[in-house]
Design an enzyme around this catalytic site. Structure first.
Site, PDB file in Angstrom:
ATOM      1  N   PRO A   2       4.831  -7.943  -9.076  1.00 35.68           N
ATOM      2  CA  PRO A   2       4.425  -9.104  -8.732  1.00 35.68           C
ATOM      3  C   PRO A   2       2.949  -9.175  -7.928  1.00 35.68           C
ATOM      4  O   PRO A   2       3.138  -8.419  -7.042  1.00 35.68           O
ATOM      5  CB  PRO A   2       5.385  -9.856  -8.151  1.00 35.68           C
ATOM      6  CG  PRO A   2       6.743  -9.265  -8.788  1.00 35.68           C
ATOM      7  CD  PRO A   2       6.227  -7.815  -8.676  1.00 35.68           C
ATOM      8  N   GLU A   3       1.886  -9.602  -8.513  1.00 35.94           N
ATOM      9  CA  GLU A   3       0.361  -9.712  -7.786  1.00 35.94           C
ATOM     10  C   GLU A   3       0.200 -11.024  -7.237  1.00 35.94           C
ATOM     11  O   GLU A   3       0.850 -11.724  -7.186  1.00 35.94           O
ATOM     12  CB  GLU A   3      -0.594  -9.004  -9.016  1.00 35.94           C
ATOM     13  CG  GLU A   3      -0.286  -7.765  -9.374  1.00 35.94           C
ATOM     14  CD  GLU A   3      -1.140  -7.069 -10.428  1.00 35.94           C
ATOM     15  OE1 GLU A   3      -0.697  -6.361 -11.152  1.00 35.94           O
ATOM     16  OE2 GLU A   3      -2.156  -7.580 -10.367  1.00 35.94           O
ATOM     17  N   LYS A  62       0.096 -10.065  -1.747  1.00 39.10           N
ATOM     18  CA  LYS A  62       1.352  -9.746  -2.300  1.00 39.10           C
ATOM     19  C   LYS A  62       2.705  -9.948  -1.564  1.00 39.10           C
ATOM     20  O   LYS A  62       3.777 -10.077  -1.922  1.00 39.10           O
ATOM     21  CB  LYS A  62       1.545  -8.381  -2.977  1.00 39.10           C
ATOM     22  CG  LYS A  62       0.553  -7.992  -4.067  1.00 39.10           C
ATOM     23  CD  LYS A  62       0.566  -6.343  -4.500  1.00 39.10           C
ATOM     24  CE  LYS A  62      -0.233  -5.950  -5.499  1.00 39.10           C
ATOM     25  NZ  LYS A  62      -0.213  -4.666  -5.647  1.00 39.10           N
TER      26      LYS A  62
END
Length: 379
Positions: A2-3, A62
């Site tokens: 996940p960014e 993040k």
């Protein structure tokens, strides 16, 4: 992994479903990696959350956090495969199709939360790979970004627009002598840009990912700044739902990668090639991303041939999810080992606290099968 965009999605759902609610039931499972690697224990997290009221949620790249009515506050990082599930809410940015993914409590949970209102809200932090990090930060809520780990990371392109200016980026890029893609992936420079976002940014900026940062012109870096703002803003505005990404994005057309007789091409026939830059697989369009200075290595002339005929015979490429990119890039980065364990070589490129190789739990790869991008409206 996940960014920035995917983390923004979960912060949205935390604010919608948990903020201003009291946590009446908190359960934690001991994990000396997810908690222990950052100096926290499951018992300490449970004690801090139990009976406390959620007052806010925030993000820096993040990393994201939940602030409480009294400190310490909860700061988290999803690692490669972590996520926060909220029961009966569509928090995922891709469609979940396997029946076991609908179970509650979900598999591989690290903590479970229940609120005190009726009907109650239930949430769970899950991570089958144990590369996520959960910690407590004991400080006033407004000062949370002045403490580890947030203070060690660079500005967030959206949250820190007063810092993340074109002038700042020119100075930062010029001060480094590394491939520009590697520079973007280093969270100490800029928070939140990971593999797919970095590729998208460089494609729109028309910059070759392997070109050394200090050889870029001021004009190229100013365009890079515009592209970062554009990609971050557009993806966050749709809560990382890739079904809603613009049709001209590189993301939409790169999925022939690694498949026999399927080339990755843009609709106009421009070929997409794949290189390893900064330890990650990078998608590059040589016809667009020209080399204007020294690069880490060359793309062959064959990669730059016109492939319009090939594009017409292959037809429209099937669009795939953000999650699929994570899984395919994981395979590239972890040398396609059967259990996708973290290799020593790859681990050396990951931030030290997030790089510890761990044994995979059973059925981890199976639990990810059958997932597709969410086609539902965000709630």
């Amino acid at each position: 992994m996940p960014e920035l965009a995917e983390v923004a999605r979960i912060v949205h759902f935390i604010r919608k479903h948990l903020v201003d609610k009291t946590l009446s039931v908190v359960q934690t499972q001991n994990d000396d990696i997810v908690y222990g690697k950052v100096g926290t224990t499951a018992a300490e997290v449970q004690k801090a959350l139990q009976g406390n009221k959620v007052t806010g949620a925030g993000q820096q790249g993040k990393y994201f956090w939940i602030t409480l009515s009294k400190p310490p506050h909860l700061v988290m990082h999803f690692g490669m495969a972590g996520w926060l599930k909220i029961k009966n809410a569509d928090t995922y940015y891709y469609r979940v199709t396997k029946p076991e993914d609908q179970e509650w409590p979900p598999k591989y949970w690290k903590f479970l939360l229940e609120t005190d209102e009726t009907p109650k809200t239930e949430a769970a932090f899950v991570d089958f790979r144990r590369l996520s990090r959960i910690r407590l930060v004991d400080c006033p809520a407004d000062d949370i970004r002045q403490y580890t780990p947030l203070k060690e990371n660079g500005p967030d392109p959206l949250a820190d627009k007063n810092i993340f200016t074109a002038e700042w980026l020119v100075d930062k890029v010029k001060s480094k002598k590394v491939p520009i893609k590697a520079m973007l992936l280093d969270q100490a420079n800029i928070s939140g840009i990971g593999n797919w976002m970095g590729d998208e940014v460089l494609y729109h900026a028309k910059i070759h990912p392997e070109q050394y940062s200090n050889t870029l012109s001021n004009e190229q870096i100013i365009q890079l700044h515009k592209s970062i703002e554009y990609v971050c803003t557009a993806s966050v505005d749709v809560l990382a739902d890739s079904e809603k990404f613009p049709e001209d994005w590189l993301f939409k057309h790169r999925w022939g990668k690694g498949k026999k007789n399927q080339a990755s091409v843009l609709p106009n026939g421009d070929k997409i090639v794949f290189l390893t830059v900064g330890g990650r697989t990078s998608a590059v369009v040589p016809a667009v991303q020209k080399k204007t200075g020294p690069v880490a290595k060359d793309i062959t002339e064959e990669d730059q041939l016109d492939t319009k005929k090939e594009a017409s015979t292959n037809g429209k490429r099937k669009r795939t999810s953000v999650k699929k990119e994570e899984e395919e890039d994981d395979d590239d980065d972890y040398s396609k080992t059967p259990k996708r364990a973290v290799s020593k070589k790859r681990a050396s490129n990951i931030k030290k606290e997030d790089a510890t190789p761990v044994k995979e739990e059973k059925s981890s790869s199976a639990s990810q099968a059958g997932r597709r991008r969410s086609t539902r409206n965000s709630k």
